[in-house]
Design a protein around this motif. Structure first.
Motif, PDB file in Angstrom:
ATOM      1  N   GLY A   1      -4.434   0.025 -11.141  1.00 50.20           N
ATOM      2  CA  GLY A   1      -3.416   1.074 -11.079  1.00 50.20           C
ATOM      3  C   GLY A   1      -3.823   2.242 -11.947  1.00 50.20           C
ATOM      4  O   GLY A   1      -4.591   2.095 -12.905  1.00 50.20           O
ATOM      5  N   CYS A   2      -3.340   3.447 -11.621  1.00 45.74           N
ATOM      6  CA  CYS A   2      -3.664   4.672 -12.363  1.00 45.74           C
ATOM      7  C   CYS A   2      -5.166   4.836 -12.529  1.00 45.74           C
ATOM      8  O   CYS A   2      -5.661   5.154 -13.620  1.00 45.74           O
ATOM      9  CB  CYS A   2      -2.964   4.692 -13.722  1.00 45.74           C
ATOM     10  N   GLY A   3      -5.881   4.601 -11.456  1.00 49.18           N
ATOM     11  CA  GLY A   3      -7.309   4.891 -11.456  1.00 49.18           C
ATOM     12  C   GLY A   3      -8.172   3.905 -12.204  1.00 49.18           C
ATOM     13  O   GLY A   3      -9.359   4.161 -12.397  1.00 49.18           O
ATOM     14  N   ILE A   4      -7.625   2.784 -12.658  1.00 51.29           N
ATOM     15  CA  ILE A   4      -8.434   1.818 -13.400  1.00 51.29           C
ATOM     16  C   ILE A   4      -8.326   0.445 -12.758  1.00 51.29           C
ATOM     17  O   ILE A   4      -7.372   0.131 -12.048  1.00 51.29           O
ATOM     18  CB  ILE A   4      -8.007   1.720 -14.884  1.00 51.29           C
ATOM     19  N   THR A   5      -9.315  -0.374 -13.028  1.00 51.55           N
ATOM     20  CA  THR A   5      -9.306  -1.782 -12.640  1.00 51.55           C
ATOM     21  C   THR A   5      -9.813  -2.584 -13.817  1.00 51.55           C
ATOM     22  O   THR A   5     -10.898  -2.301 -14.341  1.00 51.55           O
ATOM     23  CB  THR A   5     -10.179  -2.038 -11.407  1.00 51.55           C
ATOM     24  N   LYS A   6      -9.030  -3.543 -14.265  1.00 47.57           N
ATOM     25  CA  LYS A   6      -9.412  -4.396 -15.386  1.00 47.57           C
ATOM     26  C   LYS A   6      -9.350  -5.846 -14.953  1.00 47.57           C
ATOM     27  O   LYS A   6      -8.559  -6.218 -14.079  1.00 47.57           O
ATOM     28  CB  LYS A   6      -8.479  -4.183 -16.585  1.00 47.57           C
ATOM     29  N   THR A   7     -10.185  -6.672 -15.556  1.00 48.00           N
ATOM     30  CA  THR A   7     -10.148  -8.108 -15.302  1.00 48.00           C
ATOM     31  C   THR A   7      -9.958  -8.857 -16.612  1.00 48.00           C
ATOM     32  O   THR A   7     -10.337  -8.371 -17.683  1.00 48.00           O
ATOM     33  CB  THR A   7     -11.446  -8.589 -14.630  1.00 48.00           C
TER      34      THR A   7
ATOM     35  N   ASP B   1       1.536   4.350 -19.615  1.00 44.54           N
ATOM     36  CA  ASP B   1       2.719   4.231 -18.757  1.00 44.54           C
ATOM     37  C   ASP B   1       2.307   4.460 -17.313  1.00 44.54           C
ATOM     38  O   ASP B   1       1.788   5.534 -16.956  1.00 44.54           O
ATOM     39  CB  ASP B   1       3.768   5.271 -19.154  1.00 44.54           C
ATOM     40  N   CYS B   2       2.536   3.469 -16.469  1.00 45.42           N
ATOM     41  CA  CYS B   2       2.128   3.624 -15.070  1.00 45.42           C
ATOM     42  C   CYS B   2       2.596   2.403 -14.293  1.00 45.42           C
ATOM     43  O   CYS B   2       3.114   1.426 -14.867  1.00 45.42           O
ATOM     44  CB  CYS B   2       0.606   3.769 -14.961  1.00 45.42           C
ATOM     45  N   ASN B   3       2.402   2.448 -12.980  1.00 38.32           N
ATOM     46  CA  ASN B   3       2.663   1.315 -12.104  1.00 38.32           C
ATOM     47  C   ASN B   3       1.361   0.576 -11.846  1.00 38.32           C
ATOM     48  O   ASN B   3       0.335   1.204 -11.529  1.00 38.32           O
ATOM     49  CB  ASN B   3       3.275   1.784 -10.785  1.00 38.32           C
ATOM     50  N   TYR B   4       1.399  -0.733 -11.950  1.00 40.10           N
ATOM     51  CA  TYR B   4       0.195  -1.538 -11.802  1.00 40.10           C
ATOM     52  C   TYR B   4       0.456  -2.691 -10.843  1.00 40.10           C
ATOM     53  O   TYR B   4       1.609  -2.998 -10.488  1.00 40.10           O
ATOM     54  CB  TYR B   4      -0.259  -2.110 -13.152  1.00 40.10           C
ATOM     55  N   GLU B   5      -0.645  -3.335 -10.441  1.00 45.68           N
ATOM     56  CA  GLU B   5      -0.567  -4.530  -9.618  1.00 45.68           C
ATOM     57  C   GLU B   5      -1.502  -5.570 -10.198  1.00 45.68           C
ATOM     58  O   GLU B   5      -2.664  -5.282 -10.486  1.00 45.68           O
ATOM     59  CB  GLU B   5      -0.945  -4.218  -8.169  1.00 45.68           C
ATOM     60  N   ILE B   6      -0.985  -6.776 -10.389  1.00 48.13           N
ATOM     61  CA  ILE B   6      -1.801  -7.907 -10.833  1.00 48.13           C
ATOM     62  C   ILE B   6      -2.137  -8.748  -9.622  1.00 48.13           C
ATOM     63  O   ILE B   6      -1.258  -9.092  -8.813  1.00 48.13           O
ATOM     64  CB  ILE B   6      -1.072  -8.737 -11.906  1.00 48.13           C
ATOM     65  N   ILE B   7      -3.408  -9.083  -9.483  1.00 47.31           N
ATOM     66  CA  ILE B   7      -3.897  -9.813  -8.312  1.00 47.31           C
ATOM     67  C   ILE B   7      -4.609 -11.072  -8.779  1.00 47.31           C
ATOM     68  O   ILE B   7      -5.455 -11.028  -9.684  1.00 47.31           O
ATOM     69  CB  ILE B   7      -4.862  -8.952  -7.480  1.00 47.31           C
ATOM     70  N   LEU B   8      -4.269 -12.192  -8.176  1.00 49.19           N
ATOM     71  CA  LEU B   8      -4.977 -13.447  -8.408  1.00 49.19           C
ATOM     72  C   LEU B   8      -5.562 -13.900  -7.084  1.00 49.19           C
ATOM     73  O   LEU B   8      -4.825 -14.239  -6.155  1.00 49.19           O
ATOM     74  CB  LEU B   8      -4.032 -14.522  -8.967  1.00 49.19           C
TER      75      LEU B   8
ATOM     76  N   LEU C   1       1.345  -9.142  -7.728  1.00 52.67           N
ATOM     77  CA  LEU C   1       2.527  -8.922  -8.547  1.00 52.67           C
ATOM     78  C   LEU C   1       2.561  -7.475  -9.011  1.00 52.67           C
ATOM     79  O   LEU C   1       1.650  -7.019  -9.703  1.00 52.67           O
ATOM     80  CB  LEU C   1       2.505  -9.858  -9.762  1.00 52.67           C
ATOM     81  N   ARG C   2       3.595  -6.729  -8.625  1.00 50.20           N
ATOM     82  CA  ARG C   2       3.740  -5.332  -9.034  1.00 50.20           C
ATOM     83  C   ARG C   2       4.578  -5.245 -10.310  1.00 50.20           C
ATOM     84  O   ARG C   2       5.567  -5.964 -10.465  1.00 50.20           O
ATOM     85  CB  ARG C   2       4.375  -4.508  -7.922  1.00 50.20           C
ATOM     86  N   LEU C   3       4.156  -4.322 -11.203  1.00 50.25           N
ATOM     87  CA  LEU C   3       4.863  -4.173 -12.467  1.00 50.25           C
ATOM     88  C   LEU C   3       4.772  -2.721 -12.935  1.00 50.25           C
ATOM     89  O   LEU C   3       3.920  -1.959 -12.477  1.00 50.25           O
ATOM     90  CB  LEU C   3       4.292  -5.115 -13.528  1.00 50.25           C
ATOM     91  N   THR C   4       5.646  -2.346 -13.864  1.00 51.39           N
ATOM     92  CA  THR C   4       5.679  -0.995 -14.415  1.00 51.39           C
ATOM     93  C   THR C   4       5.636  -1.074 -15.934  1.00 51.39           C
ATOM     94  O   THR C   4       6.441  -1.788 -16.549  1.00 51.39           O
ATOM     95  CB  THR C   4       6.947  -0.241 -13.983  1.00 51.39           C
ATOM     96  N   VAL C   5       4.698  -0.351 -16.538  1.00 47.55           N
ATOM     97  CA  VAL C   5       4.644  -0.205 -17.985  1.00 47.55           C
ATOM     98  C   VAL C   5       5.359   1.093 -18.324  1.00 47.55           C
ATOM     99  O   VAL C   5       4.978   2.162 -17.845  1.00 47.55           O
ATOM    100  CB  VAL C   5       3.190  -0.185 -18.496  1.00 47.55           C
ATOM    101  N   ASP C   6       6.387   0.984 -19.156  1.00 46.57           N
ATOM    102  CA  ASP C   6       7.213   2.151 -19.444  1.00 46.57           C
ATOM    103  C   ASP C   6       7.592   2.164 -20.920  1.00 46.57           C
ATOM    104  O   ASP C   6       8.687   1.763 -21.308  1.00 46.57           O
ATOM    105  CB  ASP C   6       8.465   2.129 -18.567  1.00 46.57           C
TER     106      ASP C   6
END
Length: 974
Positions: A691-697, A713-720, A730-735
């Motif tokens: 999300g927001c132009g990044i990918t982390k593992t 602060d952004c909207n992200y998606e966690i993928i397994l 799983l979608r989530l928001t850091v705020d």
């Protein structure tokens, strides 16, 4: 030769052109005094010459009927006289050639027409020649790669000479130091002789009919004494920097070791010596420099011929020589250029292009060869170029083109953007940014962005961010900026790169690219805005940052007995990803060399600020106006939250001091972390966040825990995506705060029959790592153990690999090429004597050897039944670096043959590839064929199999196409 040069009067208007017929020239040379012969010869000379640029190594002489006076500007490939004039001899146009030796005062000729006259054997640069032809003709003289010698020995008296020039040169510079009294030549266009005469013993001209020495012409020069014309190569460019206090003046050309120089000076090229412009052998292109000049001088006399060449230009595509094309009136990029210099100077314009270059330092080498009499080896100039990162402050102007696909009619927004390297992970290419809400219109709050360099070895980047504005009536005091009753969301994406060579009106550090924005909840449907942007860099350092400033007040510094410590606490809610740390202690102490001062971060990294140095104390700002003993950059990339400890120790009794106050400034971007737990998965399972132009593992630990840090602060998606489990998204928001996720329970894939999965791929180069996962439905509440056996099925026998007493998931690396199968045995514990299930998988694993170094890859996989599972795979090596289905450039250097069947268990139907590689949509015919044909037996074999072709081109995966029985993928690894 001439008894009295002052009696010469070359006036064509007063003399009869028929005084000496060309047929009488040999008689004239034999019987008439040399003065008269020369006079007659000048009367009938007519010359027009053109010379190609030196790098072309070809000279064309335009000879007119009769006698012509010529000289060479190139070294002939074959200097033999009969070879040089062979085209004229063969055509019958050639009559004779003559030259004069000033030392012996004798003429020589070819062919030997007069007894006693020497015969010319070779045609040489530096000499003048009389050439007679029957009719007007062009003579092309091919030169070799060497530069014509610039040395020319003049005797006292008359000399018949030529000069190896590539363009006309003023005689006043060219022959400035020569003790000459007369120069004569002939102007064929005006039909008269022209000369230059000087007053005896002076450089004052009494006659001046011309001013230029021209290439290809020959000249009679009268010198008052013997003199040697000899060029000497000189180059000059920017010298090393010597700032105040200046060093003592050094003799020109003297090498001065760099060690005594002070801070602020600069050793360009880093050779360890101080170089003046004339001794410099390096050129630096700094951040904003796109061109630079190298001046070439002739420090001697005569003609300095030179050739400049960028060595290994294919490995240094970023630098080129700009050569001016007078015909097109434009500069063209070349890797080599040639020229000549007399006593004037010329210059090479070097240019660099940082487009598509990753930040870093680059070097190249320019080689200058010349006919300098004091240099036999090429002079090498090292070219240095720095490519800056995109970090800094920018004034960004967006050009809005469309709104929801329709042409836009709206103002173009302007933002102030700070970009900097995200050092959270020093191995990645992450970027963070902030749009300054105080200086940017239409930006109510601070806008955080994150992203990365999306293409390796370039400055191409993508950053994005999201701004959430809650409804006005949900905010304290109702002072919110969102008048709607739902959350207002604004997403911005910038996809850009550095300014290119064709982008006018922009600086070399400016950025450009695509602008995309999405606004959600203003209307029923999202508003999609698209356009372009330009970003002008206004500061090389990002200045818009979140700053934590912590203050500590005074304490006495124990005198030689102990130490004082001040703790600065940064709470988790104020955490930033550190980009800069400054500390400003105010100290009173009359003997500052007693003090040892350190700063320690929350993660126990310590920087020594001063170590018993005599420098001043008082109010000192470390890393702004005062440089610490060790760099505070050690803290960059870490988290700021926790305790920071300033420690001051007085180790020498006798003088007391005081820490009056201290402030700690920690700059960076507010970042947060997301933690979670995944149940029932093995340790090391990979979780991905994007999300927001990044990918982390992140890897889960033994308890299933995982953590992602450095998130804005952004909207992200966690993928397994783990083998044996259904995917989880799983979608989530850091705020504005850290986020703790509820436990995640993945759903295990189960088969009603005993079965297992093999992944992540069934074929590849050795070593190939595979993962084995049981998906058998087993009774809950029991414990199980597994034995896995990896069996080689190729013709060559080998011991099976046993993985004993494993869990339901196991990993194994296959190091040897061949085909393999896997067997699984399940035991219900505590009994391991007899398995409750045994499964031998029919799936084949194909492992092949890596390609030859530097070779392209073309793999053939044939599959026979079994639900399309691979049965065999073969790699063929090619000598081509490109592939295009529209042409046939590939030639097999390792064709498939019958001998390969032992590696692939006899399962591969042999297909041989030559130059012809054809793809079509007609089904089984779409296979590689030899010489455009395929036999019927081969066609029948193909009809029973699927053929898969993969072309690896060392670039990202492009795609896959299917046509009948053929499947082809291009790019990446198979």
């Amino acid at each position: 030769m001439f008894n009295n040069h002052n009696t010469i009067n070359f006036n064509l208007n007063r003399l009869n052109k028929n005084l000496c017929h060309s047929a009488l020239v040999p008689v004239c040379l034999k019987k008439v005094p040399s003065f008269l012969c020369l006079k007659f010869l000048f009367l009938i000379t007519l010359l027009t010459i053109s010379s190609n640029p030196a790098q072309a190594k070809t000279q064309t002489l335009n000879l007119k009927t009769g006698w012509n006076l010529v000289s060479l500007s190139v070294n002939p490939v074959n200097p033999a006289v009969d070879s040089v004039f062979d085209p004229l001899i063969t055509s019958g146009e050639f009559v004779s050639v003559w030259t004069f030796n000033a030392v012996s005062e004798k003429w020589s000729t070819y062919p030997a027409a007069i007894p006693g006259v020497d015969v010319i054997t070779n045609i040489e640069v530096g000499k003048g020649y009389w050439v007679e032809v029957h009719t007007s003709s062009n003579l092309d003289i091919a030169g070799d790669d060497s530069l014509p010698s610039g040395e020319l020995d003049l005797t006292s008296g008359w000399n018949l000479v030529g000069f190896p020039l590539d363009e006309p040169k003023e005689y006043s510079f060219f022959l400035a130091n020569v003790p000459l009294t007369q120069i004569w030549t002939y102007d064929s266009n005006a039909g008269e002789f022209k000369g230059v005469e000087f007053a005896a013993g002076t450089s004052t001209t009494t006659r001046e009919d011309f001013s230029m020495i021209e290439p290809g012409k020959a000249y009679w020069i009268y010198s008052g004494e013997a003199y040697t014309l000899g060029p000497v190569l000189g180059t000059s460019m920017e010298g090393d920097k010597d700032v105040s206090p200046f060093r003592d003046h050094t003799p020109p050309g003297a090498q001065v070791p760099w060690t005594p120089f002070s801070q602020g000076d600069e050793d360009i090229g880093g050779d360890g010596f101080f170089d003046t412009p004339t001794t410099q052998r390096a050129m630096t292109f700094r951040d904003v420099a796109e061109t630079g000049w190298i001046y070439i001088n002739n420090l001697g006399s005569g003609v300095l011929n030179y050739n400049a060449e960028i060595l290994n230009p294919e490995s240094s595509p970023w630098v080129r020589i700009l050569e001016y094309d007078e015909l097109d009136e434009t500069y063209k990029q070349v890797v080599t250029t040639s020229g000549s210099v007399s006593t004037t100077s010329t210059r090479l314009r070097m240019a660099v292009d940082r487009t598509q270059m990753t930040p870093g330092h680059y070097t190249a080498t320019l080689s200058i060869t010349s006919n300098s009499r004091n240099e036999t080896e090429p002079r090498l100039i090292t070219l240095h170029m720095d490519v800056a990162s995109i970090e800094g402050d920018y004034k960004l102007i967006a050009q809005i083109d469309t709104v929801n696909g329709k042409k836009a009619d709206m103002p173009n927004p302007r933002y102030f953007l700070s970009l900097y390297k995200d050092t959270d992970d020093p191995t990645d290419d992450s970027i963070k940014g902030i749009i300054d809400e105080n200086r940017s219109l239409l930006m109510p709050n601070r806008f955080y962005m994150a992203g990365q360099y999306y293409e390796t070895q370039t400055n191409n980047f993508i950053v994005s961010g999201s701004l959430m504005l809650p409804p006005k009536d949900t905010q304290a005091g109702g002072q919110g900026l969102n008048p709607y009753k739902v959350d207002l969301r604004r997403d911005i994406i910038l996809i850009g790169d550095r300014k290119g060579a064709d982008d006018h009106g922009m600086g070399p550090l400016d950025l450009k690219g695509e602008y995309r924005e999405t606004i959600i909840n203003v209307l029923e449907e999202p508003i999609y805005i698209s356009g372009t942007f330009v970003a002008y860099r206004i500061n090389k350092k990002a200045t818009t940052m979140d700053i934590n400033r912590k203050i500590a007040f005074g304490s006495a510094i124990p005198d030689g007995t102990a130490y004082v410590e001040k703790t600065f606490n940064v709470p988790p809610e104020e955490n930033v990803l550190i980009t800069e740390v400054d500390i400003s202690p105010t100290i009173v102490h009359n003997r500052p060399e007693d003090l040892l001062m350190t700063l320690t971060s929350p993660d126990n990294k310590t920087v020594i600020l001063r170590d018993h140095s005599p420098g001043d104390v008082g109010k000192v700002v470390y890393d702004e106006d005062t440089e610490p003993l060790e760099s505070l950059d050690l803290f960059i990339g870490g988290d700021s939250s926790g305790d920071w400890i300033l420690r001051i120790e007085d180790t020498n009794p006798g003088v007391a001091g005081e820490l009056v106050a201290c402030s700690l400034d920690i700059k960076g971007t507010k970042v947060y972390k997301v933690t979670g737990r995944i149940l029932n998965v093995p340790e090391g399972t990979i979780v991905t966040l994007s999300g927001c132009g990044i990918t982390k593992t992140a890897e889960v630990d033994a308890d299933g825990n995982f953590t992602f840090t450095g998130l804005i602060d952004c909207n992200y998606e966690i993928i397994l995506l783990d083998q044996g489990y259904n995917p989880i998204y799983l979608r989530l928001t850091v705020d504005g705060e850290d986020l703790v996720l509820s436990p995640i329970i993945p759903e295990k894939i189960q088969s009603p029959n005993p079965d297992f999965m093999i992944g992540p791929q069934l074929s590849g180069e050795a070593p190939l790592e595979i993962t084995l996962t049981d998906i058998t439905t087993l009774a809950a509440g029991n414990s199980y153990s597994y034995d896995w056996t990896v069996i080689k099925t190729s013709a060559e026998p080998t011991a099976d690999t046993l993985l004993v007493d494993q869990g339901f998931k196991a990993s194994h690396t296959i190091n040897t090429a061949g085909t393999y199968q896997v067997e699984m045995k399940i035991y219900q514990l505590p009994d391991r004597s007899t398995p409750i299930h045994t499964v031998l998988k029919s799936t084949k694993i194909v492992v092949y050897n890596p390609p030859l170094p530097g070779a392209d890859r073309l793999m053939f996989i044939s599959t026979a039944g079994g639900g399309g599972l691979p049965a065999a795979k073969k790699e063929v090596i090619f000598d081509s670096s490109t592939f295009d289905v529209d042409r046939y450039p590939l030639v097999s250097t390792s064709p498939v043959d019958e001998a390969d069947t032992d590696v692939f268990g006899g399962l591969l139907d042999v297909i041989t590839l030559t130059n012809n590689l054809k793809l079509s949509s007609s089904g089984p015919e779409a296979v590689p064929v030899r010489d455009g044909s395929i036999d019927s037996a081969h066609s029948q074999a193909v009809n029973n199999k699927r053929i898969f072709i993969h072309i690896g081109m060392g670039q990202p995966f492009i795609g896959t196409a299917t046509s009948g029985g053929l499947k082809m993928s291009v790019g990446g690894k198979p």
